[in-house]
Design an enzyme around this catalytic site. Structure first.
Site, PDB file in Angstrom:
ATOM      1  N   ASP A   1       0.842  -1.195   0.000  1.00 14.09           N
ATOM      2  CA  ASP A   1       0.000   0.000   0.000  1.00 14.09           C
ATOM      3  C   ASP A   1       0.889   1.262   0.000  1.00 14.09           C
ATOM      4  OD1 ASP A   1      -2.214   1.717   0.496  1.00 14.09           O
ATOM      5  OD2 ASP A   1      -1.886   1.553   2.653  1.00 14.09           O
TER       6      ASP A   1
ATOM      7  N   ASP B   1      -1.780  -0.474   5.979  1.00 14.93           N
ATOM      8  CA  ASP B   1      -2.034   0.061   7.325  1.00 14.93           C
ATOM      9  C   ASP B   1      -3.522   0.094   7.668  1.00 14.93           C
ATOM     10  OD1 ASP B   1      -2.397   2.065   5.352  1.00 14.93           O
ATOM     11  OD2 ASP B   1      -2.365   3.595   6.911  1.00 14.93           O
TER      12      ASP B   1
ATOM     13  N   ASP C   1      -0.270   5.071   1.134  1.00 16.42           N
ATOM     14  CA  ASP C   1      -0.426   6.008   2.259  1.00 16.42           C
ATOM     15  C   ASP C   1      -0.338   5.282   3.591  1.00 16.42           C
ATOM     16  OD1 ASP C   1      -0.825   8.221   0.539  1.00 16.42           O
ATOM     17  OD2 ASP C   1      -2.857   7.518   0.166  1.00 16.42           O
TER      18      ASP C   1
HETATM   19 MG    MG Z   1      -2.831   3.096   3.566  1.00 12.17          MG
END
Ligand code: MG
Length: 182
Positions: free
Chosen positions: A6, A137, A8
């Site tokens: 991923d 995240d 961000d």
């Molecule tokens: Mg993310």
């Protein structure tokens, strides 16, 4: 292995970029330090009357382009690739920010180099993408399919309530991903 990573909160420091702009543009308003962040969406941790101002920060042109890389990510992804694994950067763009998609491509080229641009997958539903591992995240990832990948959490203060999944950061990825000593 095919490893999906991923952007961000994993390789691009969204939270740090937000705080930097927020505190510069609205020094009179309260802010939530990263260690105190407990919700995945940061806007949920700000007072309702500040919501529009908060969103204005990450809807601005150049916001995504100006994010700093998270320490150690460039070295880690290059090393994983050099070990012979396939690495794809798999990100869900913020569609309400009309600059986000282009800026994500520019960002990857700038910090990782031109060859990595071909390994970008932007999509809203990551369960459609096939892989062995997704490093992300976001605490809970769902979509149309049962994922083919194992979700490994990229450790952040706001996702620590999610138990029962492996978690890593760029200082311990070798031991978590490959059971190798760091
Ligand atoms: Mg993310």
């Amino acid at each position: 292995m095919r490893i999906l990573v991923d952007m961000d909160g994993v390789i691009a420091d969204f939270e740090g970029g937000f705080l930097k702009s927020w505190r510069a543009v609205h020094p009179e308003n309260p802010f939530v330090p990263i260690e105190q962040r407990i919700t995945f969406y940061l806007v949920e941790q700000y007072p309702a009357d500040l919501k529009d101002l908060v969103q204005e920060i990450y809807l601005s042109p150049y916001f995504f382009r100006s994010l700093a890389p998270i320490e150690g990510c460039v070295e880690a992804l290059s090393e994983i690739k050099a070990m012979g694994h396939e690495v794809f950067i798999c990100s869900s763009p913020l569609t309400s920010n009309r600059y986000c998609v282009l800026e994500k491509y520019e960002w990857v080229e700038s910090y990782f180099g031109k060859e990595w641009v071909n390994n970008i997958i932007l999509c809203k539903d990551k369960t459609i993408v096939k892989g062995d591992v997704l490093i992300d995240d976001r605490p809970n990832i769902t979509g149309l399919y049962l994922p083919s990948w194992e979700h490994i959490i990229y450790d952040q203060p706001y996702n620590r309530g999610e138990m029962g999944k492996k978690r890593l950061d760029w200082s311990n990825w070798k031991s978590v991903l490959f059971s190798l000593d760091v």
